[in-house]
Design a protein around this motif. Structure first.
Motif, PDB file in Angstrom:
ATOM      1  N   VAL A  81      27.090 -15.039  -2.975  1.00 13.09           N
ATOM      2  CA  VAL A  81      28.357 -15.746  -3.062  1.00 13.09           C
ATOM      3  C   VAL A  81      28.348 -16.521  -4.371  1.00 13.09           C
ATOM      4  CG1 VAL A  81      27.474 -17.731  -1.757  1.00 13.09           C
ATOM      5  CG2 VAL A  81      29.949 -17.338  -1.910  1.00 13.09           C
ATOM      6  N   LYS A  82      29.466 -16.492  -5.097  1.00  7.97           N
ATOM      7  CA  LYS A  82      29.530 -17.088  -6.432  1.00  7.97           C
ATOM      8  C   LYS A  82      29.961 -18.552  -6.335  1.00  7.97           C
ATOM      9  CE  LYS A  82      28.905 -14.518  -9.375  1.00  7.97           C
ATOM     10  NZ  LYS A  82      27.635 -13.961  -9.930  1.00  7.97           N
ATOM     11  N   LEU A  83      29.014 -19.392  -5.909  1.00  9.87           N
ATOM     12  CA  LEU A  83      29.237 -20.823  -5.809  1.00  9.87           C
ATOM     13  C   LEU A  83      28.078 -21.551  -6.474  1.00  9.87           C
ATOM     14  CD1 LEU A  83      30.436 -21.384  -2.124  1.00  9.87           C
ATOM     15  CD2 LEU A  83      31.808 -21.660  -4.190  1.00  9.87           C
ATOM     16  N   ALA A  84      28.343 -22.747  -6.949  1.00 10.52           N
ATOM     17  CA  ALA A  84      27.278 -23.561  -7.516  1.00 10.52           C
ATOM     18  C   ALA A  84      26.219 -23.823  -6.451  1.00 10.52           C
ATOM     19  CB  ALA A  84      27.836 -24.885  -8.037  1.00 10.52           C
ATOM     20  N   ALA A  85      24.973 -23.825  -6.872  1.00  9.46           N
ATOM     21  CA  ALA A  85      23.866 -23.941  -5.924  1.00  9.46           C
ATOM     22  C   ALA A  85      23.980 -25.193  -5.063  1.00  9.46           C
ATOM     23  CB  ALA A  85      22.538 -23.931  -6.676  1.00  9.46           C
ATOM     24  N   GLY A  86      24.366 -26.294  -5.674  1.00  7.61           N
ATOM     25  CA  GLY A  86      24.471 -27.538  -4.915  1.00  7.61           C
ATOM     26  C   GLY A  86      25.574 -27.481  -3.877  1.00  7.61           C
ATOM     27  N   GLU A  87      26.728 -26.944  -4.267  1.00  6.88           N
ATOM     28  CA  GLU A  87      27.846 -26.831  -3.331  1.00  6.88           C
ATOM     29  C   GLU A  87      27.478 -25.930  -2.159  1.00  6.88           C
ATOM     30  OE1 GLU A  87      32.510 -25.265  -3.233  1.00  6.88           O
ATOM     31  OE2 GLU A  87      31.384 -25.330  -5.117  1.00  6.88           O
ATOM     32  N   TRP A  88      26.809 -24.811  -2.460  1.00  7.46           N
ATOM     33  CA  TRP A  88      26.426 -23.869  -1.405  1.00  7.46           C
ATOM     34  C   TRP A  88      25.403 -24.497  -0.470  1.00  7.46           C
ATOM     35  CZ3 TRP A  88      28.110 -20.134   1.268  1.00  7.46           C
ATOM     36  CH2 TRP A  88      27.277 -19.232   1.931  1.00  7.46           C
ATOM     37  N   ALA A  89      24.430 -25.196  -1.031  1.00  9.30           N
ATOM     38  CA  ALA A  89      23.377 -25.793  -0.200  1.00  9.30           C
ATOM     39  C   ALA A  89      23.943 -26.837   0.748  1.00  9.30           C
ATOM     40  CB  ALA A  89      22.303 -26.410  -1.091  1.00  9.30           C
ATOM     41  N   ASN A  90      24.998 -27.552   0.335  1.00 10.17           N
ATOM     42  CA  ASN A  90      25.535 -28.636   1.149  1.00 10.17           C
ATOM     43  C   ASN A  90      26.638 -28.197   2.107  1.00 10.17           C
ATOM     44  OD1 ASN A  90      23.868 -30.640   0.008  1.00 10.17           O
ATOM     45  ND2 ASN A  90      25.222 -30.819  -1.777  1.00 10.17           N
ATOM     46  N   ARG A  91      27.061 -26.951   2.002  1.00 10.42           N
ATOM     47  CA  ARG A  91      28.143 -26.503   2.884  1.00 10.42           C
ATOM     48  C   ARG A  91      27.623 -26.331   4.314  1.00 10.42           C
ATOM     49  NH1 ARG A  91      31.952 -21.360   1.521  1.00 10.42           N
ATOM     50  NH2 ARG A  91      32.775 -22.788  -0.068  1.00 10.42           N
ATOM     51  N   GLU A  92      28.422 -26.753   5.286  1.00  8.78           N
ATOM     52  CA  GLU A  92      28.013 -26.675   6.680  1.00  8.78           C
ATOM     53  C   GLU A  92      28.250 -25.267   7.245  1.00  8.78           C
ATOM     54  OE1 GLU A  92      30.046 -29.588   8.966  1.00  8.78           O
ATOM     55  OE2 GLU A  92      29.015 -31.297   8.032  1.00  8.78           O
ATOM     56  N   ARG A  93      27.435 -24.945   8.216  1.00  6.89           N
ATOM     57  CA  ARG A  93      27.609 -23.690   8.936  1.00  6.89           C
ATOM     58  C   ARG A  93      28.628 -23.880  10.053  1.00  6.89           C
ATOM     59  NH1 ARG A  93      23.616 -22.649  11.887  1.00  6.89           N
ATOM     60  NH2 ARG A  93      23.758 -20.379  11.935  1.00  6.89           N
ATOM     61  N   SER A 102      20.146 -10.621   7.370  1.00 15.49           N
ATOM     62  CA  SER A 102      19.153 -11.408   8.082  1.00 15.49           C
ATOM     63  C   SER A 102      18.738 -12.609   7.245  1.00 15.49           C
ATOM     64  CB  SER A 102      17.939 -10.520   8.377  1.00 15.49           C
ATOM     65  OG  SER A 102      16.962 -11.207   9.111  1.00 15.49           O
ATOM     66  N   PRO A 103      18.626 -13.802   7.858  1.00 18.40           N
ATOM     67  CA  PRO A 103      18.882 -14.070   9.271  1.00 18.40           C
ATOM     68  C   PRO A 103      20.366 -13.962   9.620  1.00 18.40           C
ATOM     69  CG  PRO A 103      18.407 -16.119   8.110  1.00 18.40           C
ATOM     70  CD  PRO A 103      18.160 -15.007   7.138  1.00 18.40           C
ATOM     71  N   GLU A 104      20.634 -13.578  10.861  1.00 15.92           N
ATOM     72  CA  GLU A 104      22.013 -13.420  11.291  1.00 15.92           C
ATOM     73  C   GLU A 104      22.721 -14.768  11.348  1.00 15.92           C
ATOM     74  OE1 GLU A 104      22.701 -12.870  15.695  1.00 15.92           O
ATOM     75  OE2 GLU A 104      20.605 -12.226  15.623  1.00 15.92           O
ATOM     76  N   ALA A 105      24.046 -14.732  11.385  1.00 13.47           N
ATOM     77  CA  ALA A 105      24.845 -15.962  11.308  1.00 13.47           C
ATOM     78  C   ALA A 105      24.482 -16.949  12.408  1.00 13.47           C
ATOM     79  CB  ALA A 105      26.329 -15.614  11.376  1.00 13.47           C
ATOM     80  N   LEU A 106      24.191 -16.455  13.620  1.00 19.45           N
ATOM     81  CA  LEU A 106      23.879 -17.348  14.729  1.00 19.45           C
ATOM     82  C   LEU A 106      22.477 -17.935  14.623  1.00 19.45           C
ATOM     83  CD1 LEU A 106      24.962 -18.470  17.438  1.00 19.45           C
ATOM     84  CD2 LEU A 106      23.855 -16.536  18.572  1.00 19.45           C
ATOM     85  N   ASP A 107      21.621 -17.317  13.836  1.00 25.46           N
ATOM     86  CA  ASP A 107      20.215 -17.686  13.772  1.00 25.46           C
ATOM     87  C   ASP A 107      19.888 -18.389  12.450  1.00 25.46           C
ATOM     88  OD1 ASP A 107      17.557 -17.801  14.687  1.00 25.46           O
ATOM     89  OD2 ASP A 107      17.042 -15.896  13.738  1.00 25.46           O
ATOM     90  N   GLY A 108      20.798 -19.249  12.018  1.00 23.92           N
ATOM     91  CA  GLY A 108      20.578 -19.989  10.779  1.00 23.92           C
ATOM     92  C   GLY A 108      20.963 -19.235   9.532  1.00 23.92           C
ATOM     93  N   GLY A 109      21.616 -18.101   9.681  1.00 28.22           N
ATOM     94  CA  GLY A 109      21.947 -17.272   8.536  1.00 28.22           C
ATOM     95  C   GLY A 109      23.085 -17.829   7.698  1.00 28.22           C
ATOM     96  N   PRO A 110      23.071 -17.554   6.392  1.00 27.14           N
ATOM     97  CA  PRO A 110      24.075 -18.113   5.481  1.00 27.14           C
ATOM     98  C   PRO A 110      25.477 -17.530   5.659  1.00 27.14           C
ATOM     99  CG  PRO A 110      22.543 -16.693   4.294  1.00 27.14           C
ATOM    100  CD  PRO A 110      21.995 -16.862   5.668  1.00 27.14           C
ATOM    101  N   LEU A 111      25.629 -16.401   6.359  1.00 32.23           N
ATOM    102  CA  LEU A 111      26.993 -15.890   6.565  1.00 32.23           C
ATOM    103  C   LEU A 111      27.861 -16.907   7.290  1.00 32.23           C
ATOM    104  CD1 LEU A 111      26.603 -12.115   7.578  1.00 32.23           C
ATOM    105  CD2 LEU A 111      26.863 -13.122   5.306  1.00 32.23           C
ATOM    106  N   ALA A 112      27.240 -17.765   8.093  1.00 36.64           N
ATOM    107  CA  ALA A 112      28.002 -18.778   8.835  1.00 36.64           C
ATOM    108  C   ALA A 112      28.572 -19.855   7.927  1.00 36.64           C
ATOM    109  CB  ALA A 112      27.114 -19.415   9.906  1.00 36.64           C
ATOM    110  N   LYS A 113      28.133 -19.906   6.657  1.00 30.86           N
ATOM    111  CA  LYS A 113      28.642 -20.908   5.716  1.00 30.86           C
ATOM    112  C   LYS A 113      29.820 -20.410   4.890  1.00 30.86           C
ATOM    113  CE  LYS A 113      25.298 -23.066   3.467  1.00 30.86           C
ATOM    114  NZ  LYS A 113      24.030 -23.287   2.722  1.00 30.86           N
ATOM    115  N   LEU A 114      30.098 -19.120   4.959  1.00 28.06           N
ATOM    116  CA  LEU A 114      31.177 -18.560   4.142  1.00 28.06           C
ATOM    117  C   LEU A 114      32.544 -19.018   4.628  1.00 28.06           C
ATOM    118  CD1 LEU A 114      29.893 -14.893   3.670  1.00 28.06           C
ATOM    119  CD2 LEU A 114      30.110 -16.642   1.888  1.00 28.06           C
ATOM    120  N   ARG A 115      33.498 -19.049   3.685  1.00 35.13           N
ATOM    121  CA  ARG A 115      34.892 -19.389   3.989  1.00 35.13           C
ATOM    122  C   ARG A 115      35.792 -18.318   3.386  1.00 35.13           C
ATOM    123  NH1 ARG A 115      31.997 -22.272   6.455  1.00 35.13           N
ATOM    124  NH2 ARG A 115      31.891 -24.565   6.442  1.00 35.13           N
ATOM    125  N   ASP A 116      36.925 -18.077   4.010  1.00 30.19           N
ATOM    126  CA  ASP A 116      37.896 -17.132   3.448  1.00 30.19           C
ATOM    127  C   ASP A 116      38.188 -17.466   1.988  1.00 30.19           C
ATOM    128  OD1 ASP A 116      38.427 -15.316   5.504  1.00 30.19           O
ATOM    129  OD2 ASP A 116      39.907 -16.615   6.453  1.00 30.19           O
TER     130      ASP A 116
END
Length: 628
Positions: free
Chosen positions: A562-574, A533-547
């Protein structure tokens, strides 16, 4: 000898006080509304002659004469009976037993209404599972419809399984001016050992046995009327109802079709009449269930290694009674609650073995003696919880209660606080840059509780089966199954995935599951971060993950990242997938409004909001804004 309650554990006391303080305003409003309803009239005496004539038109002459008198109790029966589901099939005969017992007391009982009862075991991995969680709220509404005629002085709630008891509880809470008695049906006798059932399932997943062998094993496991015997959501329901004092002592795990089961149902009827206002000992639900009872339910769930589904259901159930709890409450209580039960999937025994080892009476004794539950709460039995260290017996056909065993008769199944299976409870919360979720660790071996691996993303659980069969998962892997939350598709259970992931784990790979959906109440040996929670459809970060992203699940530390730099993770699109195929077929189109209104998992994943007028107004305003 009944235990004398020692001082309450400091953490239990602190969490209870925090819940009470957090809930003060909404709880006061709830109590005021229930008291107002009581003053307006709780039974047929408030109905006009025309109303009342409609209310007893179908009754026999004896019941009609009794109902015309306003000084006897009339019980409302709300039942989840259907004859397809083993857990609820025994309820077929309960209404006649209840009516006969009520007449013998100079009172009456009427079947107020039925509620739907669907089985996750039947719908597991099927589209119908997407209606499962929402059926809880449908059951609550159906309960309200059944009781809306205002013909009743108390209510008997007949139900057993996953969403049914929580739904009945929510309905009972909104009719909290009525005394409530929950009446279970009991578990089926033991069948094929759980270890053997799990073995055949994994062999089938590997293609080593055919469907005929799988069906035979399943049929030998689920073989007769009664609740499934593993310790999933259904049996967790029964344990929690007793922990809150809504069952008679020792009634949860008595097999159906026995003389004892019949006697307990008759006594429940008699006690419900005594608890009614005409019966002279008025014990309404709203005066019985408060934050202490809810804490008892959580502690019982944790001590027993119970169902993860109750991190949703208990939140919604408590809310219906004006009480606000969250996952932090579960985590803090888990830290001081020892693990006392090993029933499949946490061990190889089933619930009948637990009953034989000492059952609820011994579990109560241990928790009361350790100061881990509130023993002073009122109960439907007319006592506090110290009487629940007793268990029922038949003496010359008469039901009596005697003190239960003081020590376990099988320490491999039920143990003591002094020698627990683990020092802490079976559930914990995970937190991190992927959101918040829960994990059941009681069945996960310590060496499997930390997994760091590349992820493989799925947006449909059936795709995981295909990837497994193609050999794409023969490696260390964390499977992320997203867009499975209540807003996306109703939050189905994903227990169908367990055999495939279990095979990978047995092959020596580091394996885990991360999802915004649910797992079965019998979540097993593979670590599963669920209810994200929040779920992927409701603004959740799972929607930002990539294979291929590296994710670390650490159940011991309570983290998921997820083991990514904070800046990279924050800027990744859902990325939002195509979810239309989840929304039509098998009645799913009827639940669009539920998906729209669904709250987040930690809020109970329900559609009722906080039950207060301002919350409902806020929801309506939000809908209008979204439509605009």
């Amino acid at each position: 000898m009944a235990p004398s309650a020692p001082s309450l554990n400091a953490t239990v006391s602190r969490v209870t006080a925090r819940i009470r303080e957090r809930s003060a305003e909404r709880r006061a409003l709830y109590e005021q509304r229930m008291a107002d309803q009581h003053r307006r009239g709780v039974h047929r005496g408030e109905l006009s002659c025309g109303n009342l004539a409609h209310g007893f038109a179908a009754c026999g002459a004896q019941d009609k004469d009794q109902l015309k008198l306003m000084n006897s109790a009339n019980l409302g029966i709300v039942s989840a009976y259907n004859d397809m589901l083993s857990a609820h099939q025994p309820l077929e005969t309960f209404p006649e037993t209840i009516k006969a017992a009520a007449r013998a007391m100079g009172s009456t009982a009427q079947f107020a209404g039925g509620v739907p009862a669907m089985c996750d075991g039947v719908t597991q991995g099927q589209p119908g599972m997407e209606l499962s969680l929402f059926s809880r709220d449908v059951i609550a509404m159906a309960t309200a419809v059944g009781l809306s005629h205002n013909m009743f002085d108390a209510a008997l709630y007949l139900g057993v399984c996953d969403k049914i008891v929580p739904g009945l509880f929510i309905g009972a809470a909104r009719f909290g001016h009525l005394p409530a008695m929950f009446v279970p049906a009991g578990p089926m006798p033991s069948g094929l050992p759980n270890k053997e059932k799990a073995r055949v399932r994994q062999l089938f997943a590997e293609g080593k046995v055919g469907r005929d062998a799988l069906l035979e094993a399943e049929s030998e496991s689920y073989h007769s009327p009664g609740t499934c015997t593993f310790y999933g959501t259904a049996n967790s329901n029964q344990l929690m109802m007793e922990m809150m004092g809504l069952h008679l002592p020792g009634t949860s795990f008595v097999n159906p079709g026995t003389e004892m089961r019949e006697a307990l149902t008759r006594f429940a009827t008699e006690q419900a009449i005594r608890n009614s206002e005409p019966g002279g000992e008025y014990r309404p639900f709203y005066q019985q269930i408060d934050e202490r009872a809810i804490v008892n339910a959580i502690v019982g769930l944790l001590a027993s290694g119970g169902s993860t589904n109750h991190t949703l259901h208990l939140v919604a159930m408590a809310a219906a009674a004006g009480i606000t709890i969250d996952w932090n409450d579960f985590t803090e209580l888990s830290a001081v609650t020892p693990s006392l039960m090993q029933v499949y999937p946490n061990g190889q025994a089933d619930i009948n073995h637990f009953q034989a080892a000492g059952g609820m009476s011994l579990l109560f004794r241990e928790l009361i003696n350790a100061g881990l539950i509130h023993s002073d709460i009122p109960t439907v039995f007319g006592t506090d919880l110290t009487a629940y260290t007793q268990e029922p017996f038949l003496e010359n056909g008469k039901l009596v209660w005697r003190e239960g065993p003081e020590q376990s008769l099988d320490s491999e199944v039920l143990t003591s606080v002094a020698k627990p299976f683990a020092a802490t409870g079976g559930l914990t919360v995970l937190d991190g840059n992927l959101g918040r979720g829960v994990i059941k660790i009681s069945a996960v071996k310590p060496e499997h509780r930390v997994v760091e691996a590349p992820i493989k993303i799925f947006e449909d659980q059936n795709d995981l089966k295909g990837a497994f069969e193609a050999g794409e998962l023969d490696r260390d892997v964390i499977a992320v199954v997203r867009f499975q939350g209540p807003k996306a598709n109703g939050m189905p259970e994903l227990h169908k995935l367990t055999p495939y992931l279990g095979v990978l784990q047995d092959r020596g790979y580091k394996v885990a599951l991360v999802t915004d959906g649910r797992m079965s109440g019998a979540s097993g040996k593979v670590p599963a971060a669920i209810h994200m929670s929040p779920e992927a459809l409701d603004g959740g970060p799972l929607a930002k993950l990539r294979d291929g992203d590296i994710v670390r699940l650490d159940a011991d530390a309570g983290t998921l990242e997820v083991k990514l730099a904070a800046g990279e993770w924050a800027n990744r699109e859902r990325r939002i997938g195509d979810l239309d195929h989840y929304h039509v077929g098998l009645g799913r189109e009827l639940f669009g409004g539920f998906r729209h209104l669904a709250m987040r998992a930690e809020e109970g994943a329900g559609v009722f909001g906080g039950f207060e007028a301002d919350d409902l107004a806020r929801q309506v305003e939000q809908i209008h804004e979204e439509d605009a």
